[in-house]
Design a protein around this motif. Sequence first.
Motif, PDB file in Angstrom:
ATOM      1  N   CYS A 144      -1.887  -1.190  -8.351  1.00 41.13           N
ATOM      2  CA  CYS A 144      -1.330  -0.148  -7.478  1.00 41.13           C
ATOM      3  C   CYS A 144      -1.057  -0.689  -6.085  1.00 41.13           C
ATOM      4  O   CYS A 144      -0.017  -0.417  -5.487  1.00 41.13           O
ATOM      5  CB  CYS A 144      -2.286   1.032  -7.402  1.00 41.13           C
ATOM      6  N   VAL A 153       4.557   3.645  -6.590  1.00 43.01           N
ATOM      7  CA  VAL A 153       3.944   3.369  -7.886  1.00 43.01           C
ATOM      8  C   VAL A 153       3.934   4.635  -8.747  1.00 43.01           C
ATOM      9  O   VAL A 153       3.489   5.696  -8.305  1.00 43.01           O
ATOM     10  CB  VAL A 153       2.515   2.828  -7.712  1.00 43.01           C
ATOM     11  N   THR A 156       0.464   2.266 -13.908  1.00 45.32           N
ATOM     12  CA  THR A 156       0.126   0.853 -14.063  1.00 45.32           C
ATOM     13  C   THR A 156      -0.213   0.557 -15.520  1.00 45.32           C
ATOM     14  O   THR A 156      -0.554   1.453 -16.293  1.00 45.32           O
ATOM     15  CB  THR A 156      -1.075   0.459 -13.190  1.00 45.32           C
TER      16      THR A 156
END
Length: 241
Positions: A144, A153, A156
């Motif tokens: 991140c 972001v 992930t």
Amino acid sequence: MADSLLSKLGELTFTAEEQDAVVVTPDAVAIPAEDFACSLVGKVVSPPPLMVADLLGNFAPSGETTRCKGIYEISPNFFLIAFSSPANRANVLKRGPSDFQKYWFALEQADPNRTIHDYSFQHMCIWVRIHNIPLSLMTAPLACALGASVGKVIITDTRLEDGNMGEFMRVRVSFDTSKPLCRCVVLSRPDAKASMCPLQYERLPLFCHGCGLIGHSILACPTTPKVEGQKFQYGAWLKAL
């Protein structure tokens, strides 16, 4: 055109009749709001002219993964793509970016309260691979932090399934395509020398090896000098295979 007309109107004084508001009634709504929940709007970021018939193949109505109901050209190079459900629309956005003849086919969720001039098509969501990360630091928090250097972001993927960490971390980001592609991020640690972490982009559409911008090739770049034997700052190595 609409922007210039609105700007012109801002300089004028209007009569009382011109300022009378027209109230929108239900029978004046062409497309129900629920239909927009299943639709995308799109634009091909491309200098050449488009062949609409070819574009239809990107979202074939028979496609099992997209279940596209139809694609309509609202204005030159501005399209409305209708899907059978919000889930099918979401699947298209998740697997993006989309491309058409290697050029970026920018897509955004359709909004019933926006005009065609309210869409900027400036941000791209894309998976970025971050290389050269120490094994002990291949974590979601670091992904991140590093991904934030590239853009906003979204999610992930440290790929820790079955004990297989892999050689890179993945992070899906939304980044500003008016800026050159980010080529690396720098990782600083208090107990070690700072290291460079090269980046690669998955499903990366056509971009310029000279200026790093998406939407044109080096041959069409308006800012990069054409010098024989020149070494470019960007290249095919940025595209994950």
